[in-house]
Motif scaffolding. Sequence first.
Motif, PDB file in Angstrom:
ATOM      1  N   LEU A  71      -8.179  -1.136  -3.592  1.00  0.00           N
ATOM      2  CA  LEU A  71      -7.774  -2.549  -3.475  1.00  0.00           C
ATOM      3  C   LEU A  71      -8.694  -3.434  -4.317  1.00  0.00           C
ATOM      4  O   LEU A  71      -9.913  -3.290  -4.281  1.00  0.00           O
ATOM      5  CB  LEU A  71      -7.853  -2.991  -2.003  1.00  0.00           C
ATOM      6  N   GLN A  98      -7.530  -7.147   3.297  1.00  0.00           N
ATOM      7  CA  GLN A  98      -8.720  -6.282   3.368  1.00  0.00           C
ATOM      8  C   GLN A  98      -8.679  -5.409   4.623  1.00  0.00           C
ATOM      9  O   GLN A  98      -8.960  -4.216   4.579  1.00  0.00           O
ATOM     10  CB  GLN A  98      -9.991  -7.137   3.396  1.00  0.00           C
ATOM     11  N   PHE A 141       0.839  -1.216   0.000  1.00  0.00           N
ATOM     12  CA  PHE A 141       0.000   0.000   0.000  1.00  0.00           C
ATOM     13  C   PHE A 141       0.869   1.259   0.000  1.00  0.00           C
ATOM     14  O   PHE A 141       0.548   2.247  -0.664  1.00  0.00           O
ATOM     15  CB  PHE A 141      -0.946  -0.003   1.202  1.00  0.00           C
ATOM     16  N   SER A 193      -6.084  -2.692   4.393  1.00  0.00           N
ATOM     17  CA  SER A 193      -6.427  -1.671   3.386  1.00  0.00           C
ATOM     18  C   SER A 193      -7.191  -0.507   4.019  1.00  0.00           C
ATOM     19  O   SER A 193      -7.174   0.602   3.489  1.00  0.00           O
ATOM     20  CB  SER A 193      -7.245  -2.296   2.246  1.00  0.00           C
ATOM     21  N   HIS A 228      -8.950  -7.822  -5.693  1.00  0.00           N
ATOM     22  CA  HIS A 228      -8.418  -9.174  -5.467  1.00  0.00           C
ATOM     23  C   HIS A 228      -8.533  -9.971  -6.760  1.00  0.00           C
ATOM     24  O   HIS A 228      -9.473  -9.768  -7.528  1.00  0.00           O
ATOM     25  CB  HIS A 228      -9.219  -9.899  -4.382  1.00  0.00           C
ATOM     26  N   SER A 270      -4.395  -7.620  -5.050  1.00  0.00           N
ATOM     27  CA  SER A 270      -3.854  -8.697  -4.213  1.00  0.00           C
ATOM     28  C   SER A 270      -4.197 -10.037  -4.856  1.00  0.00           C
ATOM     29  O   SER A 270      -5.360 -10.312  -5.165  1.00  0.00           O
ATOM     30  CB  SER A 270      -4.457  -8.603  -2.810  1.00  0.00           C
TER      31      SER A 270
END
Length: 365
Positions: A226, A215, A185, A218, A228, A197
């Motif tokens: 963010l 999560q 981050f 973040s 995934h 991610s």
Amino acid sequence: MNKKNTTQNEYKIALLPGDGIGPAIVNATAKIINKIATQLEFKVIFKSAPIGGAAIDSRGCPLPDETVDLCKSCDAVLMGAVGGPKWDNLTGNMRPEKGILGIRRELGLFANLRPAIVYNALKAASPLKDSILGDGIDIMVVRELTGGIYFGKRRSVYRDEECIAAYDTEEYTAYEIERIARVAFNVARKRKKMVCSVDKANVLDSSMLWRTTVQRISKEFDDVELSHMYVDNAAMQLIRNPRQFDVVLTNNMFGDILSDEASQITGSIGMLPSASIGSSSLGLYEPIHGSAPDIAHLNIANPIATILSASMMFRYSLSEIEAADRIEKAVIKFLNLGYRTKDIASGSEVALNTDEATNYILDLI
Ligand code: NAD
């Protein structure tokens, strides 16, 4: 961050040239660092130590204590590469690569940062189509480096001296995931502020922990977006649509594979730097390529991957952002002017040798 330099604007840099082309590219990069230091009025003190095959020959092991002590006493470490046919028959702890794994462990470097950049001037070297490359690609893979399956419990079961079963274990603690997530981050904050991610949370418990932990972390970075992605999809998307990525955050094994895939889409191994960092400012910077024994001592190695590693060193360990920017700009100018070393020259392009390329980049800084 805690700097070890006692006088402001004075940096101690450990140089670990290693084997093959290592000494030539580290030497070239030291010249670039000296020029930047003169321009920006800071002082650099270089201290050299052996690692890999060179250390086996001179000290009897790939990572002597004196090398570890020197690195710990410096602000940053710049490494060339290790290995070569001379040491290929050695086994176990005597292998040259043990020097690299050992120094990363000794310095507590748990995060590996590998940019994969397709420069506009080198688009022809990429195996991807122009329509996919657009105006270039700039991805940063942030890989966890000291945990996961490469370090988990393992066992081989033998019957009559034949291996009949084996296992390795993927294991992460929430703490290990938290600290690598924060690195990703923070890196994203200096870029386009996007983290993807990568995990396999549809199948693996360790990946479920990875996802929920990323999560949670973040929330400390609400200015960074963010997303995934499952690793199989990520491997595909890197080829189909690589421009969607900014920072890719992933575990040790997935990162090992995806960072190699990302580097291949740039098409030029002699151009790619890397950084290994931990929780202090001390980091280790090295090109992603090896010691290229086939071209050692020919003065034709491309020094740019190591020069760009020095740029990362200025950015991530020494917080000399102007120095980092100047190096990157000089390299881009060098490429845009059409200068090439042998590995990135195509067709009728004239190839510069290592010294010539270094001198042109020095002039452009
Ligand atoms: P390599 O990266 O050394 O070379 C692969 C090919 O790329 C060779 O043809 C080489 O000439 C070329 N190449 C690499 N860097 C170049 C540069 N800067 N300029 C121009 N051409 C370049 O990989 P390899 O041949 O598989 O391995 C050689 C040795 O390096 C082995 O002993 C291996 O174990 C070691 N190795 C070390 C590291 C490291 O130190 N981090 C990484 C990979 C391999």
